[in-house]
Design an enzyme around this catalytic site. Structure first.
Site, PDB file in Angstrom:
ATOM      1  N   GLU A   1      -1.387  -5.771   8.572  1.00 30.93           N
ATOM      2  CA  GLU A   1      -0.591  -5.159   9.637  1.00 30.93           C
ATOM      3  C   GLU A   1      -1.240  -5.441  10.998  1.00 30.93           C
ATOM      4  O   GLU A   1      -2.456  -5.400  11.126  1.00 30.93           O
ATOM      5  CB  GLU A   1      -0.503  -3.636   9.415  1.00 30.93           C
ATOM      6  CG  GLU A   1       0.257  -3.264   8.153  1.00 30.93           C
ATOM      7  CD  GLU A   1       0.459  -1.753   8.007  1.00 30.93           C
ATOM      8  OE1 GLU A   1       0.083  -0.976   8.915  1.00 30.93           O
ATOM      9  OE2 GLU A   1       0.971  -1.348   6.952  1.00 30.93           O
TER      10      GLU A   1
ATOM     11  N   GLU B   1       9.246  -4.241  10.673  1.00 26.34           N
ATOM     12  CA  GLU B   1       9.603  -2.917  10.152  1.00 26.34           C
ATOM     13  C   GLU B   1      10.100  -2.007  11.264  1.00 26.34           C
ATOM     14  O   GLU B   1       9.437  -1.848  12.311  1.00 26.34           O
ATOM     15  CB  GLU B   1       8.377  -2.273   9.453  1.00 26.34           C
ATOM     16  CG  GLU B   1       8.682  -0.872   8.931  1.00 26.34           C
ATOM     17  CD  GLU B   1       7.720  -0.361   7.862  1.00 26.34           C
ATOM     18  OE1 GLU B   1       6.849  -1.123   7.404  1.00 26.34           O
ATOM     19  OE2 GLU B   1       7.870   0.817   7.494  1.00 26.34           O
TER      20      GLU B   1
ATOM     21  N   LYS C   1      -1.020  -9.490   2.859  1.00 22.86           N
ATOM     22  CA  LYS C   1      -0.297  -9.057   4.074  1.00 22.86           C
ATOM     23  C   LYS C   1      -1.226  -8.166   4.874  1.00 22.86           C
ATOM     24  O   LYS C   1      -1.893  -7.304   4.302  1.00 22.86           O
ATOM     25  CB  LYS C   1       0.983  -8.300   3.709  1.00 22.86           C
ATOM     26  CG  LYS C   1       1.670  -7.673   4.927  1.00 22.86           C
ATOM     27  CD  LYS C   1       3.074  -7.220   4.613  1.00 22.86           C
ATOM     28  CE  LYS C   1       3.194  -5.877   3.976  1.00 22.86           C
ATOM     29  NZ  LYS C   1       2.622  -4.744   4.738  1.00 22.86           N
TER      30      LYS C   1
ATOM     31  N   ASP D   1      -0.844  -6.181  -0.262  1.00 24.52           N
ATOM     32  CA  ASP D   1      -1.180  -5.542   1.011  1.00 24.52           C
ATOM     33  C   ASP D   1      -2.687  -5.369   1.106  1.00 24.52           C
ATOM     34  O   ASP D   1      -3.326  -4.934   0.144  1.00 24.52           O
ATOM     35  CB  ASP D   1      -0.556  -4.132   1.047  1.00 24.52           C
ATOM     36  CG  ASP D   1       0.458  -3.976   2.150  1.00 24.52           C
ATOM     37  OD1 ASP D   1       0.435  -4.773   3.116  1.00 24.52           O
ATOM     38  OD2 ASP D   1       1.288  -3.054   2.048  1.00 24.52           O
TER      39      ASP D   1
ATOM     40  N   ASP E   1       0.840  -1.203   0.000  1.00 21.82           N
ATOM     41  CA  ASP E   1       0.000   0.000   0.000  1.00 21.82           C
ATOM     42  C   ASP E   1       0.878   1.257   0.000  1.00 21.82           C
ATOM     43  O   ASP E   1       0.384   2.376  -0.104  1.00 21.82           O
ATOM     44  CB  ASP E   1      -1.018   0.001   1.154  1.00 21.82           C
ATOM     45  CG  ASP E   1      -0.364  -0.046   2.518  1.00 21.82           C
ATOM     46  OD1 ASP E   1       0.875  -0.119   2.603  1.00 21.82           O
ATOM     47  OD2 ASP E   1      -1.109  -0.010   3.520  1.00 21.82           O
ATOM     48  N   SER E   2       2.208   1.061   0.041  1.00 21.07           N
ATOM     49  CA  SER E   2       3.149   2.161  -0.203  1.00 21.07           C
ATOM     50  C   SER E   2       2.892   2.779  -1.581  1.00 21.07           C
ATOM     51  O   SER E   2       3.309   3.905  -1.852  1.00 21.07           O
ATOM     52  CB  SER E   2       4.601   1.661  -0.118  1.00 21.07           C
ATOM     53  OG  SER E   2       4.772   0.506  -0.912  1.00 21.07           O
TER      54      SER E   2
HETATM   55  O1  KIV Z   1       3.516  -1.061   1.703  1.00 20.94           O
HETATM   56  C1  KIV Z   1       4.677  -1.506   1.675  1.00 20.94           C
HETATM   57  O2  KIV Z   1       5.426  -1.324   0.717  1.00 20.94           O
HETATM   58  C2  KIV Z   1       5.123  -2.285   2.841  1.00 20.94           C
HETATM   59  C3  KIV Z   1       6.578  -2.625   2.911  1.00 20.94           C
HETATM   60  C4  KIV Z   1       7.388  -1.431   3.087  1.00 20.94           C
HETATM   61  C5  KIV Z   1       6.855  -3.658   3.919  1.00 20.94           C
HETATM   62  O3  KIV Z   1       4.349  -2.611   3.671  1.00 20.94           O
END
Ligand code: KIV
Length: 265
Positions: A116, A183, A114, A84, A45-46
């Protein structure tokens, strides 16, 4: 070459082979990530920050993730694709978590998701795994909790905090995750977590003792210029190379040097 799966990552930890992960958001970069032999690609989600220009990852939607996952899927041949789950797509309840993760897998073509969080996510992780959706955990600095954490700060610095993180990792493993992102935590804490669980740990700002590493691709290639955390190593400065190339194109167009005969029918 053999397709990488969640099982491959587990086997890599067992034989002590480091796992290489990067983020991926589109078709062309995914082709390059495959060519370079990256084992797993995270549609993170970056993307909200590096591709969509948001200040945080919070505005990212399930549809944003699916859109980028589809492009990554089309460019991918060998890497494991993990997507994510964005903020507020799994927090409200188990049913919503399963419905949204299912959509990301069915429509986006991701092979795992993934999410969190630690202990508070255990029930949802169990339900997702029971629904045949592989889940990667993510503890330490969890950017979706930015408003509670009060900024992008290193986590787990005190003994209590460090013990809590080791405990959270054990809870995630018991809930069924196939790997855990660590992280922004002290390297010594990451080593303890890596010893405490049998699933692979993937570090970002967590030192060299993890089973693997991940960086945001745009950060390590020097494409994202807004800020650079201490843990990012720039392996290239593509931003300035791209600006130079665009400036040269501009100059040649202005001077009528492009297109020349070579590029003309
Ligand atoms: O969103 C993302 O890119 C991440 C990584 C930095 C682990 O969660």
């Amino acid at each position: 070459m053999e397709k990488i799966t969640t099982v491959t990552l587990r086997q890599m930890k067992e034989r002590g082979e480091k796992i290489v992960m990067l983020t991926g958001y589109d078709f062309s970069m995914t082709k390059l990530l495959n060519e370079a032999g990256v084992e797993a690609i995270l549609v993170g989600d970056s993307l909200g920050m590096v591709k969509l220009g948001y200040e945080t990852t919070l505005p990212v939607t399930v549809d944003d993730i699916i859109y980028h996952c589809k492009a990554v899927k089309r460019g991918n041949s060998r890497s494991l694709i993990i997507a994510d789950m964005p903020f507020m797509s799994y927090e409200a309840g188990v049913d919503e978590a399963i419905a949204n993760a299912g959509k990301v897998i069915k429509e986006g073509g991701a092979e795992a998701v993934k999410i969190e969080g630690g202990r508070e996510m255990a029930a949802k992780i169990q339900a997702l795994v029971a629904a045949k959706i592989p889940v990667m955990g993510h503890i330490g600095l969890t950017p979706q909790s930015i408003n509670q954490l009060g900024g992008y700060k290193v986590q787990g610095r005190s003994l209590d905090e460090a013990r809590r993180l080791v405990d959270e990792a054990r809870v995630l493993e018991a809930a069924g995750v196939f790997a855990i992102v660590l992280e922004c935590i002290p390297a010594a804490v990451a080593v303890e977590i890596t010893k405490a669980v049998s699933v692979p740990t993937i570090g970002i700002g967590a030192g060299g003792g993890c089973d693997g590493q991940i960086l945001v691709t745009d950060d390590m290639l020097g494409l994202y210029g807004e800020f650079k955390p201490k843990f990012v190593k720039r392996y290239a400065d593509l931003r300035s190379q791209i600006v130079d190339a665009i400036r040269l194109y501009k100059k040649e167009v202005k001077e009528a040097a492009f297109p020349s005969d070579e590029h003309t029918y």
